[in-house]
Design an enzyme around this catalytic site. Structure first.
Site, mmCIF file in Angstrom:
data_model
loop_
_atom_site.group_PDB
_atom_site.id
_atom_site.type_symbol
_atom_site.label_atom_id
_atom_site.label_comp_id
_atom_site.label_asym_id
_atom_site.label_seq_id
_atom_site.Cartn_x
_atom_site.Cartn_y
_atom_site.Cartn_z
ATOM 1 N N LYS A 181 0.787 -1.036 0.133
ATOM 2 C CA LYS A 181 -0.132 -0.095 0.109
ATOM 3 C C LYS A 181 1.088 1.256 -0.031
ATOM 4 O O LYS A 181 1.463 1.565 0.911
ATOM 5 C CB LYS A 181 -0.996 -0.013 1.148
ATOM 6 C CG LYS A 181 -1.858 1.291 1.101
ATOM 7 C CD LYS A 181 -1.908 1.997 2.432
ATOM 8 C CE LYS A 181 -2.132 3.358 2.714
ATOM 9 N NZ LYS A 181 -1.881 4.401 1.520
ATOM 10 N N GLU A 256 10.398 1.897 9.821
ATOM 11 C CA GLU A 256 11.428 2.759 9.320
ATOM 12 C C GLU A 256 10.973 4.018 9.579
ATOM 13 O O GLU A 256 9.771 4.545 8.853
ATOM 14 C CB GLU A 256 11.753 2.479 7.903
ATOM 15 C CG GLU A 256 12.513 1.367 7.731
ATOM 16 C CD GLU A 256 13.983 1.206 8.170
ATOM 17 O OE1 GLU A 256 14.470 2.581 8.677
ATOM 18 O OE2 GLU A 256 14.719 0.399 7.966
ATOM 19 N N GLU A 391 10.515 16.787 14.163
ATOM 20 C CA GLU A 391 10.782 16.491 12.708
ATOM 21 C C GLU A 391 10.004 17.536 11.670
ATOM 22 O O GLU A 391 8.903 17.558 11.820
ATOM 23 C CB GLU A 391 10.389 15.129 12.029
ATOM 24 C CG GLU A 391 10.965 14.895 10.709
ATOM 25 C CD GLU A 391 10.592 13.439 10.270
ATOM 26 O OE1 GLU A 391 9.768 12.891 10.653
ATOM 27 O OE2 GLU A 391 11.486 12.911 9.444
HETATM 28 P P1 NAP Z 1 2.625 8.689 7.410
HETATM 29 O O1 NAP Z 1 1.722 9.853 7.528
HETATM 30 O O2 NAP Z 1 3.200 8.071 8.788
HETATM 31 O O3 NAP Z 1 2.524 7.668 6.273
HETATM 32 C C1 NAP Z 1 3.003 6.503 5.949
HETATM 33 C C2 NAP Z 1 2.056 5.613 5.410
HETATM 34 O O4 NAP Z 1 1.200 5.114 6.266
HETATM 35 C C3 NAP Z 1 1.224 6.045 4.282
HETATM 36 O O5 NAP Z 1 1.310 4.947 3.304
HETATM 37 C C4 NAP Z 1 -0.196 6.538 4.917
HETATM 38 O O6 NAP Z 1 -1.005 6.372 4.132
HETATM 39 C C5 NAP Z 1 -0.176 5.141 5.884
HETATM 40 N N1 NAP Z 1 -1.007 5.298 7.006
HETATM 41 C C6 NAP Z 1 -1.536 6.429 7.417
HETATM 42 N N2 NAP Z 1 -2.339 6.267 8.465
HETATM 43 C C7 NAP Z 1 -2.338 4.704 8.698
HETATM 44 C C8 NAP Z 1 -2.928 3.965 9.553
HETATM 45 N N3 NAP Z 1 -3.690 4.612 10.606
HETATM 46 N N4 NAP Z 1 -2.478 2.803 9.530
HETATM 47 C C9 NAP Z 1 -1.732 2.424 8.564
HETATM 48 N N5 NAP Z 1 -1.063 3.129 7.689
HETATM 49 C C10 NAP Z 1 -1.618 4.441 7.768
HETATM 50 O O7 NAP Z 1 4.190 9.074 6.806
HETATM 51 P P2 NAP Z 1 4.428 10.257 5.752
HETATM 52 O O8 NAP Z 1 3.765 11.552 5.751
HETATM 53 O O9 NAP Z 1 3.884 9.371 4.315
HETATM 54 O O10 NAP Z 1 6.047 10.179 5.496
HETATM 55 C C11 NAP Z 1 6.684 10.981 6.181
HETATM 56 C C12 NAP Z 1 7.203 10.374 7.289
HETATM 57 O O11 NAP Z 1 8.090 9.001 6.868
HETATM 58 C C13 NAP Z 1 8.378 10.878 8.002
HETATM 59 O O12 NAP Z 1 8.388 11.196 9.196
HETATM 60 C C14 NAP Z 1 9.474 10.406 7.464
HETATM 61 O O13 NAP Z 1 10.975 10.789 8.309
HETATM 62 C C15 NAP Z 1 9.289 8.937 7.396
HETATM 63 N N6 NAP Z 1 10.151 8.185 6.571
HETATM 64 C C16 NAP Z 1 11.066 7.386 7.034
HETATM 65 C C17 NAP Z 1 11.846 6.840 6.103
HETATM 66 C C18 NAP Z 1 12.922 5.732 6.921
HETATM 67 O O14 NAP Z 1 13.456 5.019 6.085
HETATM 68 N N7 NAP Z 1 13.229 5.762 8.147
HETATM 69 C C19 NAP Z 1 11.795 6.950 4.822
HETATM 70 C C20 NAP Z 1 11.035 7.883 4.270
HETATM 71 C C21 NAP Z 1 10.141 8.573 5.292
HETATM 72 P P3 NAP Z 1 -1.526 7.612 3.458
HETATM 73 O O15 NAP Z 1 -0.570 8.584 3.087
HETATM 74 O O16 NAP Z 1 -2.644 7.402 2.403
HETATM 75 O O17 NAP Z 1 -2.513 8.429 4.572
#
Ligand code: NAP
Length: 501
Positions: A181, A256, A391
């Site tokens: 997903k 991650e 962050e």
């Molecule tokens: P996010 O809002 O946490 O979303 C990540 C994924 O989870 C998306 O596919 C999102 O879908 C989904 N999601 C949202 N709510 C959920 C729930 N209740 N249950 C299950 N899945 C759910 O993060 P983001 O804004 O996409 O990404 C930014 C974050 O990712 C930052 O904190 C960044 O540091 C981190 N990141 C970490 C790494 C690493 O390797 N450590 C790499 C890249 C990014 P939707 O988008 O459709 O809501």
């Protein structure tokens, strides 16, 4: 000018077929550089997720997949790598349209993605068990490493296909099947990937891509009873929810998560290289990377000169159309992300930070429809301030100074996160001392933002759980079976336990 294109309608990929969502609903995908809708993404629901897991499980249990030897799995992964390489330009354009990152950066990503599939293709047939040396020699004990079953992959929007690749290459090589997903904001590249995957010859159901909202589709996936492992990339808050969901089925997770990485410049460093590293760490990809070096610590004796030069350089960064080779920084990926950047700059100035560069949206009318924000440098920051602890995930750098190595280690480690850290010094002994002292999953010395399929990646503290990449990552998608074979004809007393040592 950014070219207008016809709006694309995507379908999900389930059981080897491209299908519409069961509710026939779609989500608009907007180009962050122009504000234009460029694609419609299926808004999946529970029925679609169930179908995807059923297809993945059926495939996992099928003769076609389970009897495929590791060598043949490796061959298929190599074929996939070749197909991805041929489609790199198309995939890069898709990614840029969807998340606003520079085309040249996305093309670079698409050119290296195949190497992950090649790396794990090479490992697929090198997974070995062990023979356990027992004292009782009549018992032969060996271990088998076996796949887990269906692996659920949930990915973030910033580098969608690269992040998915970190997970899928190892999980497939280990013999699992997948339900993926992607983020609702950047699903197109995963669906384009599915089109390429479909041509390679994997059995139907090996990969299933379900798109939709995180709070619905993501939530259902992470607590699905057919998920044998959940591997997630995203923010810490969502990561916790995913871990709790998975725990309800006692399903293992890899997380991650985010970072607030320190980039530390000592007076003895090659300062030109350090400046380029600091710029790359925070302004490349508009700061929308988990490993962003968002806290800069500069040794006091060189601080004024170094920061002045950095500020000059930040002010010269060219914002614009991410497709243009001259552009150095693109827009934020979503309106919510842009608002978050603005909110944090306001919080910082309210707490006493001083804007040294940027701190606002650009006034250039050419950029007014896009989600642009100027490269921002904040001075007068203390490490305890929210801007230094939370962050932002945008082009905002907090600058602080230090006098001693001990002091900067303390400051750098004073964070809930521990994803990455950068050190700039020409003192060899210090570089190794610092590498050990810093609480981070990756430490770069005299470089920043580099990676390779063989190099383990993951977070200390609240930056994550488990590791991706490297040899060990394949074992994270496997389980160990211990087999004990009695080789003598001895008849045992059934009411006693027999120790083998
Ligand atoms: P996010 O809002 O946490 O979303 C990540 C994924 O989870 C998306 O596919 C999102 O879908 C989904 N999601 C949202 N709510 C959920 C729930 N209740 N249950 C299950 N899945 C759910 O993060 P983001 O804004 O996409 O990404 C930014 C974050 O990712 C930052 O904190 C960044 O540091 C981190 N990141 C970490 C790494 C690493 O390797 N450590 C790499 C890249 C990014 P939707 O988008 O459709 O809501």
């Amino acid at each position: 000018m950014v070219q207008k294109t016809a709006i694309k309608h995507y379908q999900m990929y389930i059981g080897g077929e491209f299908v519409d969502p069961s509710n026939s609903e779609y989500i608009e995908s907007t180009n962050p550089a122009t504000g234009e809708i460029w694609a419609y993404i299926p808004k999946g629901g529970k029925e679609d997720v169930d179908r995807a897991f059923k297809a993945a499980r059926q495939c996992y249990e099928s003769e076609e997949w389970s009897s495929l030897s590791p060598t043949k799995r490796g061959k298929l992964l190599r074929k996939l790598a070749e197909a991805l390489e041929k489609n790199a330009e198309h995939l890069a354009r898709t990614e840029t349209q969807d998340n606003g990152k520079l085309y040249k950066e996305m093309l670079g990503q698409m050119m290296i993605i195949p190497s992950w599939y090649e790396y794990y293709a090479g490992l697929a047939d090198k997974v070995e068990g062990t023979v356990i040396p027992l004292d009782r020699q009549s018992v032969f004990n060996y271990t088998l490493r076996e796949p887990l079953g269906v692996v659920a992959c949930i990915t973030a929007w910033n580098s969608p296909l690269l992040i998915a690749t970190f997970k899928m290459a190892a999980a497939l090589a280990a013999g699992n099947t997948i339900v993926l997903k992607p983020s609702e904001f950047t699903s197109a590249s995963s669906l384009e990937f599915a089109r390429i995957f479909n041509e390679v010859g994997f059995p139907p159901g090996t990969l299933n891509v379900v798109t939709g909202y995180g709070h619905s589709v993501g939530d259902i996936i992470s607590k699905h009873s057919l998920a044998n492992k959940v591997t997630f990339t995203g923010g810490p808050e969502t990561g916790r929810k995913v871990a709790v969901n998975a725990a309800s089925n006692l399903t293992g997770v890899t997380l991650e998560l985010g970072g607030k990485s320190p980039n530390i410049v000592f007076a003895d460093a090659n300062l030109d290289a350090a400046e380029a590293g600091v710029i790359s760490g925070i302004f490349a990809a508009s700061g929308q990377t988990c490993i962003a070096g968002s806290r800069l610590f500069v040794e006091r004796s060189i601080a004024d000169e170094f920061i002045d030069s950095l500020v000059r350089r930040a002010k010269e960064i060219r914002l614009g159309n991410p497709m243009s080779p001259d552009t150095q920084m693109g827009p934020a990926a979503t309106p919510a992300q842009l608002m978050k950047i603005e909110k944090y700059v306001n919080i910082a100035t309210d707490e006493g930070a001083r804007v040294l560069a940027g701190g606002e949206r650009p006034c250039d009318p050419e950029l007014s429809k896009g989600l642009f924000y100027l490269p921002t440098i904040l001075g007068n920051v203390r490490n305890s301030m929210r801007i230094a602890q939370e962050e932002v995930f945008g082009p905002v750098l907090s600058v602080m100074t230090f006098d001693t190595e001990e002091e900067v280690v303390k400051l750098a480690n004073d964070s809930e996160f521990g994803l990455a850290a950068g050190i700039w010094t020409n003192d060899l002994n210090r570089s190794h001392r610092m590498a050990r002292a810093l609480e981070a999953g990756t430490v770069w010395v005299n470089t920043y933002r580099t990676s390779a399929p063989g190099s383990p990646f993951g977070g200390y503290k609240n930056s994550g759980l488990g590791r991706e990449m490297g040899i060990d990552a394949i074992y994270d998608f496997m389980q160990t079976k211990s087999v004990l074979v009695e080789l003598s004809d001895e008849i045992r007393d059934p009411f006693t336990v027999r120790t083998l040592n």
